[in-house]
Design a protein around this motif. Structure first.
Motif, mmCIF file in Angstrom:
data_model
loop_
_atom_site.group_PDB
_atom_site.id
_atom_site.type_symbol
_atom_site.label_atom_id
_atom_site.label_comp_id
_atom_site.label_asym_id
_atom_site.label_seq_id
_atom_site.Cartn_x
_atom_site.Cartn_y
_atom_site.Cartn_z
ATOM 1 N N LEU B 131 61.076 73.806 57.257
ATOM 2 C CA LEU B 131 61.232 73.954 58.708
ATOM 3 C C LEU B 131 60.645 75.268 59.194
ATOM 4 O O LEU B 131 59.967 75.311 60.215
ATOM 5 C CB LEU B 131 62.710 73.887 59.091
ATOM 6 C CG LEU B 131 63.279 72.499 59.318
ATOM 7 C CD1 LEU B 131 64.720 72.596 59.742
ATOM 8 C CD2 LEU B 131 62.477 71.775 60.383
ATOM 9 N N TYR B 132 60.896 76.343 58.462
ATOM 10 C CA TYR B 132 60.460 77.649 58.954
ATOM 11 C C TYR B 132 59.122 78.071 58.366
ATOM 12 O O TYR B 132 58.652 79.160 58.609
ATOM 13 C CB TYR B 132 61.534 78.706 58.673
ATOM 14 C CG TYR B 132 62.697 78.518 59.596
ATOM 15 C CD1 TYR B 132 62.646 78.990 60.901
ATOM 16 C CD2 TYR B 132 63.816 77.810 59.195
ATOM 17 C CE1 TYR B 132 63.680 78.776 61.761
ATOM 18 C CE2 TYR B 132 64.857 77.592 60.055
ATOM 19 C CZ TYR B 132 64.784 78.083 61.341
ATOM 20 O OH TYR B 132 65.806 77.861 62.199
ATOM 21 N N VAL B 139 59.598 73.655 65.354
ATOM 22 C CA VAL B 139 60.933 74.208 65.597
ATOM 23 C C VAL B 139 60.935 75.012 66.890
ATOM 24 O O VAL B 139 61.830 74.874 67.744
ATOM 25 C CB VAL B 139 61.375 75.087 64.411
ATOM 26 C CG1 VAL B 139 62.675 75.784 64.724
ATOM 27 C CG2 VAL B 139 61.520 74.245 63.165
#
Ligand code: SF4
Ligand code: SF4
Lengths: 179, 165, 318
Positions: B131-132, B139
């Motif tokens: 996700l990051y 995101v």
């Protein structure tokens, strides 16, 4: 800052309540421990007799009139054996309506109806809360042991004539001119 | 373990069917909750524990609650109305589309070019790194989308009184 | 290979223990409230009145089990089961002592959060299915309250998870051998405890069942054993909240001299007593205050706490 005061007060409250763990409860453990009821406690109603053992009630209806919830019912009758004495033929108090206000006791001119320090009147059937005269009438004098209405009232009864009551002067002959 | 998977799958399918066919909106939503929980179980069985937990916490616990909240507030539910909408004719379009999908799945199974169900080792760490890392823009975009929603909700819900104006 | 007999025994002990404790709490709470209000509380049945819960149970079982004709029957009936089931399911991941746990899930914390979010359904749907005004108002309040406080609950316990570096509850307990997490995570503890009180709808957050305003809130229409399930469910969630607080912030079973189980039970009982003390002391929030308190105080604090904890953990890791 306000939030500190809130936090302090909330914690302080917790502490104050927690301290109650070590205090003695004020509860009276009722069926085993009985609370003291003063003599003037307004509880179950009784009809008393005068020191001579005769019914005090003269069926004047004052209690029935004074009762704010109208729970007293009675019927006056003359007693043929006692001249000029009236008595209630029946006397009925509906304790499911009575609010134990004591108005009847205040209204009664003969101290016949009295409230006593007894509150244990629970019943399983509501109809059992209607007390008849034989349930109400006791054989004692209640709170006023020496009081006898007919001794101080100026009426003629079978054992005394007019003017013979306590603190009563002989009757005045209104037709005579003599002082 | 495989039998658990099939049971959960069957529950999911049946519950989802009831979601579509039920005339009572709240009941339909409750079936949807059941379907989501069964789906979470499937995720768990496939080894995606984190996804399973999130499925229940976020979908089952938060979003569906909001759905139910809104539907509950709609007042007397128009069951009769729903019944008239759910005429047999209304099934034709979605039915054909679903049949096309079913045909594709059937074809895939028939040619036998499917991999066995593998238990992936994706844990919360892997999800977070993904996700990051590569998906950081997604995101950020999602959070940007949420921010106007937050401000809008605050604007709509703020108390309009004489003092505050 | 799973040791079935050990698992079965653990399940039996935890299930039996939790349910017995929940039953006993009915009496303990009334007794403690009584003591703190300078009266006795139920003290007639058995020594000190400890059989009171049994009498309550018998009463509740023999009561008429009435389903209102206007209710949504199926939903009305399953709702009380959801309360008890979700609460009992959460106990599956509660480690009482080393390897004294039903399922040492890798994501125990998340499982606990998932179960507590599912528990919200019982309140919401129960109020809706009762189809009566007071119950419905109760469930409306419950939705706003539970949804908000679920968020804070998750956020504030993440600090402990960060410090331990694991979602596994046993690992979290083991990480507290030196120092309990309540020291570095005091804000997190406060947030978690308050959110937990709100999740269990206990005073001062018991608006969904505020007796003074809403009859009995969402369970107004329930009677007999269905009401009893709500009641037991509430006590189960009180026990669960205490257990989770002990595990996450107060070192779980760690403690000198005494065996781990004893330490765990002692700490848990202390929290149960604290929750009852709070009920005896604090008034109920007003509802708008509850929500603004949650979003304007607890939420920022939890976020700041999380940020700082994360920073410190990263800094230490170098
Ligand atoms: S106590 Fe009051 S209510 Fe009762 S009978 Fe007497 S007057 Fe009536
Ligand atoms: S009890 Fe007293 S007030 Fe009532 S009828 Fe008899 S004498 Fe009169």
């Amino acid at each position: 800052m306000n939030i500190w005061i809130y936090a302090r007060n909330l914690t302080l409250g917790l502490w104050i309540v927690f301290k109650r763990t070590f205090t003695k409860p004020v509860t009276v453990q009722y069926p085993e421990e009985r609370p003291y009821l003063p003599p003037r406690w307004r509880g179950r109603i009784v009809l008393t007799r005068d020191p001579d053992g005769e019914e005090r009630c003269v069926a004047c209806y004052l209690c029935a009139a004074a009762c704010p919830v109208d729970c007293i019912a009675l019927q006056a009758a003359d007693d043929p054996t006692a001249q000029d004495r009236r008595y209630p033929e029946f006397f009925r108090i509906n304790f499911s309506r009575c609010i134990y206000c004591g108005m009847c006791e205040e209204a009664c001119p003969t101290n016949a109806i009295q409230l006593t320090p007894d509150f244990e009147q629970s019943e399983y059937a509501r109809r059992n809360l209607v007390y008849e005269k034989e349930d109400l009438l006791i054989s004692g004098t209640g709170k006023y042991p020496d009081y006898n209405f007919y001794r101080v009232a100026g009426v003629k009864t079978r054992d005394k004539d007019k003017g013979q009551a306590e603190n009563e002067l002989p009757p005045v002959d209104v037709r005579s001119l003599m002082p | 373990m495989e039998i658990l998977f099939y049971i959960a799958a069957a529950v999911t399918v049946l519950a989802t069917l009831r979601v579509i066919t039920h005339v009572h909106a709240v009941h339909a939503l409750l079936y949807l909750v059941v379907a989501l929980i069964a789906l979470a179980l499937i995720f768990y069985l496939l080894g995606a524990q984190f996804a399973a937990a999130l499925e229940i916490i976020i979908y089952g616990g938060a979003i569906m609650v909001l759905f139910i909240f809104v539907v509950m507030l709609l007042g007397p539910l128009a069951v009769e109305q729903e019944r008239t909408w759910l005429k047999p004719g209304a099934w034709v379009g979605p039915g054909i589309l679903a049949l096309v999908l079913l045909g594709e799945v059937g074809y895939l199974i028939a040619i036998g070019d499917h991999l066995p169900i593998t238990v992936s080792e994706t844990r919360q760490k892997g999800v977070s790194i993904a996700l990051y890392g590569p998906y950081i823009i997604g995101v950020e975009l999602a959070s940007m989308l949420l921010l106007p929603g937050l401000i809008g909700a605050y604007h709509l819900g703020r108390r309009v009184s004489k003092e505050s104006r | 290979m799973i040791d079935w007999s050990h698992t079965a025994l653990t399940i039996g002990v935890i299930l039996g223990g939790a349910l017995t404790l929940a039953g006993l709490l009915i009496w303990v709470e009334r007794r403690l409230l009584g003591i703190w209000q300078e009266r006795y509380g139920p003290n007639r049945l058995g020594p000190g009145g400890c059989l009171q819960s049994l009498a309550d149970m018998i009463k509740i079982f023999t009561k008429e089990d009435w389903i209102p004709p206007f209710a949504d029957k199926a939903v009305f009936v399953i709702t009380p089961a959801i309360v008890v089931i979700t609460a009992l399911m959460s106990f599956a991941v509660v480690p009482i002592a080393p390897s004294f746990v039903v399922s040492d899930l890798n994501m125990g914390v998340l499982f606990f959060l998932a179960m507590s979010s599912l528990a919200a359904y019982s309140v919401i749907i129960g109020g809706w299915a009762s189809n009566s005004k007071f119950a419905f108002l109760g469930s409306l309040r419950a939705i706003a309250q539970l949804l908000s406080y679920e968020v804070f609950m998750g956020l504030s316990l993440m600090g402990a998870v960060l410090l331990a570096g694991s979602f596994n509850l046993s690992d979290i307990v083991d990480a507290q051998q030196q120092v309990w997490f309540v020291v570095p995570q005091f804000l997190g503890f406060l947030g978690f405890f308050m959110a937990g009180l709100a999740e269990a709808h206990r005073t001062p957050f018991d608006m969904p069942e505020a007796e003074a305003e809403l009859v009995a809130g969402y369970h107004s229409e329930y009677s007999g054993m269905k009401f009893g399930m709500f009641f037991v469910g509430e006590y189960l969630s009180v026990i669960l909240l205490s257990a989770m607080t002990v595990i996450l912030f107060f070192g779980g079973w760690h403690g000198p001299w005494l065996p781990p189980v004893v330490w765990f039970v002692l700490k848990m009982s202390a929290f149960i007593v604290l929750i009852i003390l709070i009920r005896a002391t604090w008034p109920r929030f007003r509802f708008d205050q509850l929500l603004s308190f949650g979003w304007k105080v607890v939420m920022p604090l939890a976020l700041i706490n999380l940020l700082v904890t994360g920073g410190v953990v990263l800094w230490k890791a170098g």
